[in-house]
Design an enzyme around this catalytic site. Structure first.
Site, PDB file in Angstrom:
ATOM      1  N   ASP A 229       0.842  -1.203   0.000  1.00 24.10           N
ATOM      2  CA  ASP A 229       0.000   0.000   0.000  1.00 24.10           C
ATOM      3  C   ASP A 229       0.886   1.267   0.000  1.00 24.10           C
ATOM      4  O   ASP A 229       1.860   1.318  -0.727  1.00 24.10           O
ATOM      5  CB  ASP A 229      -0.985  -0.058   1.186  1.00 24.10           C
ATOM      6  CG  ASP A 229      -2.134   0.926   1.015  1.00 24.10           C
ATOM      7  OD1 ASP A 229      -3.134   0.584   0.380  1.00 24.10           O
ATOM      8  OD2 ASP A 229      -2.011   2.068   1.509  1.00 24.10           O
ATOM      9  N   TYR A 379      -3.507  11.223   0.983  1.00 27.17           N
ATOM     10  CA  TYR A 379      -3.961  11.050  -0.412  1.00 27.17           C
ATOM     11  C   TYR A 379      -3.908  12.376  -1.154  1.00 27.17           C
ATOM     12  O   TYR A 379      -3.490  12.445  -2.304  1.00 27.17           O
ATOM     13  CB  TYR A 379      -5.387  10.484  -0.449  1.00 27.17           C
ATOM     14  CG  TYR A 379      -5.441   9.030  -0.088  1.00 27.17           C
ATOM     15  CD1 TYR A 379      -5.351   8.621   1.240  1.00 27.17           C
ATOM     16  CD2 TYR A 379      -5.549   8.056  -1.070  1.00 27.17           C
ATOM     17  CE1 TYR A 379      -5.372   7.296   1.587  1.00 27.17           C
ATOM     18  CE2 TYR A 379      -5.578   6.707  -0.732  1.00 27.17           C
ATOM     19  CZ  TYR A 379      -5.491   6.333   0.590  1.00 27.17           C
ATOM     20  OH  TYR A 379      -5.501   5.009   0.915  1.00 27.17           O
ATOM     21  N   HIS A 434      -4.744  -7.677  -0.030  1.00 29.02           N
ATOM     22  CA  HIS A 434      -4.010  -6.427   0.089  1.00 29.02           C
ATOM     23  C   HIS A 434      -3.197  -6.320   1.379  1.00 29.02           C
ATOM     24  O   HIS A 434      -2.161  -5.678   1.414  1.00 29.02           O
ATOM     25  CB  HIS A 434      -5.021  -5.282   0.009  1.00 29.02           C
ATOM     26  CG  HIS A 434      -4.411  -3.932  -0.123  1.00 29.02           C
ATOM     27  ND1 HIS A 434      -3.731  -3.532  -1.248  1.00 29.02           N
ATOM     28  CD2 HIS A 434      -4.372  -2.878   0.731  1.00 29.02           C
ATOM     29  CE1 HIS A 434      -3.308  -2.290  -1.073  1.00 29.02           C
ATOM     30  NE2 HIS A 434      -3.686  -1.873   0.110  1.00 29.02           N
TER      31      HIS A 434
END
Ligand SMILES: *[C@@H]1O[C@H](CO)[C@@H](O)[C@H](O)[C@H]1NC(C)=O
Length: 456
Positions: A229, A379, A434
């Site tokens: 990630d 982000y 993930h």
């Protein structure tokens, strides 16, 4: 889906890719990183470079307040009659059960003690108090190496509580190995127990900068990296910016842009029409084509768009409601662990791979630190930092190992594509999603050890 449409979309993407690619000719090659950058409050000052032991201790007020909020939480919406699953998002019926468990059976103290069994530290870097776990191997190993492992969103260092002991002492846990790692697992600033940046601009390049400064402060001149990630993007940035310090890079998610070189764009485009001609893995199936990938990314990345544009807005209610926070984060643990299957289950198959205690502890780390908003800002900073565009075109020459999860949502690039940008010397595919370190710690630890052994 007709062949013509596929061809058309593919051609459009290739064209788009070409324009992105050609825009690189105008950007400077060198990426500037200020190794003294400052994100603390106020004017830049000299850091206090001491490394202080740290113990997690959440005050009772925080836990009592959480209890009150859980008790008075409103979960009054019902799932649709014919959709008792995760197709419309987190199933509210299951959320009721989670609340019950959280209130009646979950003990934070137990997990706090477990976390405190590791050695925690804090040190100030660029004005920010950076938290990290530093765990040493026993002296019985022939060779030991420093390894920095970096988490992502919506995880935190707690994701590593099972893998750290396997990496520092594999033999004790049934993995035959003459080597072991001295593990450094930091909390990304704005996550876990690390302080949040006080100024705009704290991107994945700045996090890479922080962590190489951390490793230097710990007197590691050469070390291995592991990430998934954001952790994979941060460690890839480190490998691109300070390759002389990195012995090898191990990833369980490969962040590559297929359009950064012409060759890569070509393989990507042709491979999406004739996968078996271009890609060696039998696991590159019919869903590896431009349309399917576009659909998947569009459906699953709404959160990213929100966080990359208005993190403080979306984060406000999450920081105010533990139930809202749990729904938002745990939906990701369900879907990202197995996109194809987990949405069909009334409970999102959440406890198939994780215990409810583990899942709630991930949430608790955000809740007790009150930093969901800060974690979401990461982000925004990613998309604002244009240096990423430049960095992405740098080929990584140091050896890279990739443990590719077949249930991984964001990482189904065939290895032939990853090789356009990374020197992948070790590659394996596994049935995990993930959150590899959290879901299959033993498989991941074994793969990291195998990778490092190939470099001896
Ligand atoms: C990839 O890494 C290996 C091992 O260090 C090295 O021998 C090789 O030259 C590298 N390849 C490239 C293309 O950089």
């Amino acid at each position: 889906m007709g062949f013509k449409l596929q061809f058309f979309v593919g051609a459009l993407l290739a064209l788009g890719g070409y324009f992105i690619f050609s825009s690189y000719f105008s950007v400077p090659e060198k990426v500037e990183v200020d190794e003294k950058s400052w994100f603390g409050p106020g004017q830049p000052r000299k850091d206090d470079e001491t490394i202080r032991p740290f113990k997690i201790s959440v005050p009772d007020e925080v836990l009592n307040d959480l209890k009150n909020r859980l008790q008075s939480a409103r979960i009054s919406h019902e799932p649709l009659e014919d959709s008792n699953n995760f197709y419309y998002g987190f199933n509210s019926r299951y959320l009721q059960q989670i609340r019950e468990y959280w209130l009646k059976s979950y003990s934070w103290k137990k997990h706090e003690d477990q976390l405190n069994s590791f050695s925690h530290f804090k040190t100030q870097i660029g004005g920010i108090q950076v938290h990290f776990i530093h765990q040493k191997p026993p002296s019985s190993y022939q060779k030991t190496y420093p390894l920095l492992i970096v988490h992502g969103w919506p995880g935190n260092v707690y994701e590593f509580y099972k893998i750290i002991p396997l990496l520092t002492d594999p033999k004790k846990h049934g993995i035959s190995s003459e080597i072991a790692f001295e593990v450094v697992a930091p909390s990304i600033p704005g996550y876990g127990w690390s302080e949040s940046p006080h100024k705009t601009g704290y991107s994945q390049i700045e996090a890479a900068n922080t962590f190489q400064r951390l490793m230097t402060r710990l007197r590691f001149n050469k070390y291995y990296l592991q990430g998934g990630d954001w952790g994979s993007i941060i460690t890839v940035n480190m490998a691109r910016l300070w390759p002389e310090k990195i012995l090898g890079l191990h990833l369980n998610m490969v962040p590559i842009m297929p359009f950064t070189t012409f060759k890569c764009a070509f393989i990507h485009f042709m491979g999406s029409i004739f996968p078996s001609l271009f890609f060696s893995s039998p696991n590159v199936g019919p869903d590896h084509n431009a349309i399917e990938i576009f659909k998947r990314i569009t459906i699953e990345t709404g959160y990213m768009h929100l966080q990359a544009t208005r993190p403080d807005t979306v984060g406000t209610s999450l920081n105010d409601s533990p139930i809202g926070l749990a729904a938002y984060i745990l939906e990701k643990f369900s879907v990202w662990t197995n996109l194809k299957e987990n949405r069909d289950f009334p409970d999102g198959a959440l406890t198939k791979k994780f215990t409810m205690d583990e899942l709630l502890t991930i949430i608790m780390v955000y809740w007790v630190n009150g930093n969901i908003v800060n974690s979401q800002r990461f982000y925004r900073e990613h998309f604002l930092d244009t240096r990423h565009m430049q960095l992405n075109s740098h080929y990584i020459t140091i050896p890279v190992g990739h443990a590719s999860g077949l249930n991984e949502l964001f990482d189904r690039n065939p290895v032939e594509l990853s090789r356009c940008q990374l020197n992948i010397t070790h590659y394996n595919e596994y049935y995990f999603g993930h959150f590899a370190a959290f879901e299959e710690p033993k498989i991941l630890a074994q793969d990291v050890l195998d990778f490092v052994k190939t470099l001896q």
